[in-house]
Design an enzyme around this catalytic site. Structure first.
Site, PDB file in Angstrom:
ATOM      1  N   HIS A 170      36.199   1.870 -26.073  1.00  0.00           N
ATOM      2  CA  HIS A 170      36.089   0.411 -26.162  1.00  0.00           C
ATOM      3  C   HIS A 170      37.030  -0.122 -27.238  1.00  0.00           C
ATOM      4  O   HIS A 170      37.244   0.511 -28.283  1.00  0.00           O
ATOM      5  CB  HIS A 170      34.647  -0.062 -26.327  1.00  0.00           C
ATOM      6  CG  HIS A 170      33.932   0.312 -27.587  1.00  0.00           C
ATOM      7  ND1 HIS A 170      34.043  -0.400 -28.764  1.00  0.00           N
ATOM      8  CD2 HIS A 170      33.063   1.318 -27.859  1.00  0.00           C
ATOM      9  CE1 HIS A 170      33.271   0.151 -29.697  1.00  0.00           C
ATOM     10  NE2 HIS A 170      32.671   1.203 -29.187  1.00  0.00           N
ATOM     11  N   ASP A 221      35.409   3.622 -34.668  1.00  0.00           N
ATOM     12  CA  ASP A 221      34.509   3.145 -33.613  1.00  0.00           C
ATOM     13  C   ASP A 221      35.129   1.874 -33.055  1.00  0.00           C
ATOM     14  O   ASP A 221      34.958   0.813 -33.658  1.00  0.00           O
ATOM     15  CB  ASP A 221      33.122   2.889 -34.213  1.00  0.00           C
ATOM     16  CG  ASP A 221      32.107   2.418 -33.187  1.00  0.00           C
ATOM     17  OD1 ASP A 221      32.449   2.367 -32.009  1.00  0.00           O
ATOM     18  OD2 ASP A 221      30.978   2.084 -33.598  1.00  0.00           O
ATOM     19  N   GLU A 256      31.741  -3.859 -26.424  1.00  0.00           N
ATOM     20  CA  GLU A 256      30.719  -2.809 -26.441  1.00  0.00           C
ATOM     21  C   GLU A 256      29.695  -3.073 -27.527  1.00  0.00           C
ATOM     22  O   GLU A 256      28.494  -2.877 -27.339  1.00  0.00           O
ATOM     23  CB  GLU A 256      31.376  -1.440 -26.671  1.00  0.00           C
ATOM     24  CG  GLU A 256      30.457  -0.255 -26.452  1.00  0.00           C
ATOM     25  CD  GLU A 256      29.729   0.241 -27.708  1.00  0.00           C
ATOM     26  OE1 GLU A 256      28.920   1.161 -27.600  1.00  0.00           O
ATOM     27  OE2 GLU A 256      29.959  -0.308 -28.814  1.00  0.00           O
ATOM     28  N   GLU A 257      30.176  -3.516 -28.685  1.00  0.00           N
ATOM     29  CA  GLU A 257      29.316  -3.599 -29.869  1.00  0.00           C
ATOM     30  C   GLU A 257      28.255  -4.694 -29.769  1.00  0.00           C
ATOM     31  O   GLU A 257      27.355  -4.764 -30.599  1.00  0.00           O
ATOM     32  CB  GLU A 257      30.162  -3.802 -31.135  1.00  0.00           C
ATOM     33  CG  GLU A 257      31.107  -2.635 -31.455  1.00  0.00           C
ATOM     34  CD  GLU A 257      30.397  -1.362 -31.889  1.00  0.00           C
ATOM     35  OE1 GLU A 257      29.156  -1.371 -31.989  1.00  0.00           O
ATOM     36  OE2 GLU A 257      31.089  -0.355 -32.099  1.00  0.00           O
ATOM     37  N   ASP A 315      33.493   7.980 -27.330  1.00  0.00           N
ATOM     38  CA  ASP A 315      33.127   7.103 -28.445  1.00  0.00           C
ATOM     39  C   ASP A 315      32.919   7.953 -29.693  1.00  0.00           C
ATOM     40  O   ASP A 315      33.067   9.173 -29.652  1.00  0.00           O
ATOM     41  CB  ASP A 315      31.836   6.341 -28.081  1.00  0.00           C
ATOM     42  CG  ASP A 315      31.736   4.983 -28.771  1.00  0.00           C
ATOM     43  OD1 ASP A 315      32.224   4.855 -29.915  1.00  0.00           O
ATOM     44  OD2 ASP A 315      31.143   4.060 -28.199  1.00  0.00           O
ATOM     45  N   HIS A 326      30.254   2.052 -38.625  1.00  0.00           N
ATOM     46  CA  HIS A 326      29.751   0.692 -38.860  1.00  0.00           C
ATOM     47  C   HIS A 326      29.775   0.344 -40.354  1.00  0.00           C
ATOM     48  O   HIS A 326      28.830  -0.219 -40.902  1.00  0.00           O
ATOM     49  CB  HIS A 326      28.348   0.501 -38.250  1.00  0.00           C
ATOM     50  CG  HIS A 326      28.391   0.394 -36.756  1.00  0.00           C
ATOM     51  ND1 HIS A 326      27.586  -0.463 -36.037  1.00  0.00           N
ATOM     52  CD2 HIS A 326      29.166   1.007 -35.839  1.00  0.00           C
ATOM     53  CE1 HIS A 326      27.870  -0.342 -34.755  1.00  0.00           C
ATOM     54  NE2 HIS A 326      28.825   0.551 -34.605  1.00  0.00           N
TER      55      HIS A 326
HETATM   56 ZN    ZN Z   1      29.766   1.095 -32.682  1.00  0.00          ZN
END
Ligand code: ZN
Length: 361
Positions: A68, A182, A214-215, A237, A325
């Protein structure tokens, strides 16, 4: 400073690119630049996901390999009369990793540097020092003195805010530290799968995909999958690395450098059993290392992929990554290279007959 080879240059450009959900243009352009030489056709879905198609054999099973494009970040919501900015997290953030971090605000007039402001310890009571600051009380300081000045610099509600971090090769040169692993590592895997299939004889049609959004709930994966209608889907991912102090094996077992993670279960998906067995059989046969993982508190785009149309056998292959994150995360180059190798070898073993067989296992 290590001289960046071709792969590291691509990884730096992918991770440097700025793109929170709904604002993926810059990332899409970097991915497009790198995947285009290995694709027969590039299209997109209506939300902006990038779809690169590589035909092994026309009419063969369609295999989707998707990272993503988006990263976690923030969005400006208000400018106060002193020129400080209020913001909304976009994607999952824990407040404790945010204070005093440098950010970039992308405006119509160009990038503006800011910092998430925090109080010095000198004026914090003993009680206040023990309590985390809530995200809703945080603000971004861009050094403006009024709303008018911030506005003059181009800041508007809706502008994206992206963590700032320098791409860094660590002392152990296999260890790479960067923002947005990510999921730019997933984009890199999709690019390299197409690259390594160049000139390889196989009877499939392979799609290297960069999904958007995606997030915020695996959204672009729905629309990209709908457009492709794949027979098999892989989400690539980051996953959790559990090899730092304070994380128990029960929380996370995986270790950096011990191979890609085969995710058997997460909150969005039960990995398709037939596909999962093909993946681990292939890895066993070729001595490609891998680790089993289950993430009951997380999900990947495979969660959306497998529920599209009539249903798509799907699973996630992930890279054990520390500190996701947050502003910077760390991963191991070997895991990335082994993930590419594993997916390429699985695709070489797929044909109509095998796809039909594993689908009904
Ligand atoms: Zn993520």
């Amino acid at each position: 400073m290590v001289k960046l080879d071709e792969t590291l240059t691509m990884l730096k450009e992918l991770t440097d690119a700025k793109g929170i959900p709904g604002n993926e243009r810059e990332v899409r352009e970097v991915m497009r630049k790198y995947i285009e030489p290995f694709a027969d056709e590039i299209t997109n879905d209506g939300l902006g996901s990038l779809i690169a198609k590589k035909v092994g054999k026309e009419g063969g099973p369609k295999i989707m390999v998707a990272g993503h494009l988006d990263e976690v970040g923030f969005m400006i919501t208000q400018i106060d009369d002193k020129g400080f900015l209020r913001f909304q997290p976009v994607g999952g953030w824990w407040g404790q990793v945010m204070l005093a971090q440098r950010v970039t605000i992308v405006t119509r007039k160009g990038d503006v540097t800011g910092i998430i402001g925090s109080k010095p310890p000198h004026i914090l009571s003993a009680e206040a020092r023990k309590k985390p600051v809530e995200i809703k009380d945080m603000f971004i300081d861009i050094g403006a003195s009024s709303r008018e000045e911030a506005t003059e610099w181009g800041i508007r509600p809706g502008d994206m805010v992206v963590p700032y971090f320098e791409f860094t090769v660590m002392n152990n040169e296999k260890m790479l530290l960067a923002k947005a692993w990510d999921n730019r590592i997933g984009c890199a895997i999709a690019i390299d799968v197409l690259r390594q299939l160049k000139g390889v004889d196989h009877p499939n049609v392979v799609y290297g995909v960069g999904n958007v959004q995606e997030e915020v709930g695996l959204r672009g994966a729905k629309t990209a999958t709908y457009k492709i209608q794949p027979d098999i889907g892989f989400a690539v991912d980051v996953g959790i690395a559990g090899d730092t102090p304070g994380i128990s094996e029960r929380e996370a077992m995986s270790k950096m450098g011990k191979g890609p993670q085969v995710v058997v279960y997460d909150a969005s998906l039960v990995a398709h059993k037939g596909l999962r067995d093909l993946v681990t059989d292939t890895a066993d046969e070729l001595n490609i290392p891998y680790q089993f993982e289950s993430i009951p508190g997380g999900g990947t785009d495979a969660g959306s992929i497998h529920l599209t149309h009539n249903g798509v056998p799907a699973m996630a292959i992930t890279i054990a990554t520390r500190y996701i994150h947050s502003h910077a995360a760390m991963l191991h180059r070997d895991d990335y290279e082994n993930a590419v190798k594993l997916i390429v070898e699985v695709i070489k073993r797929l044909d109509r007959e095998t796809v039909d067989k594993i689908t009904f296992e």
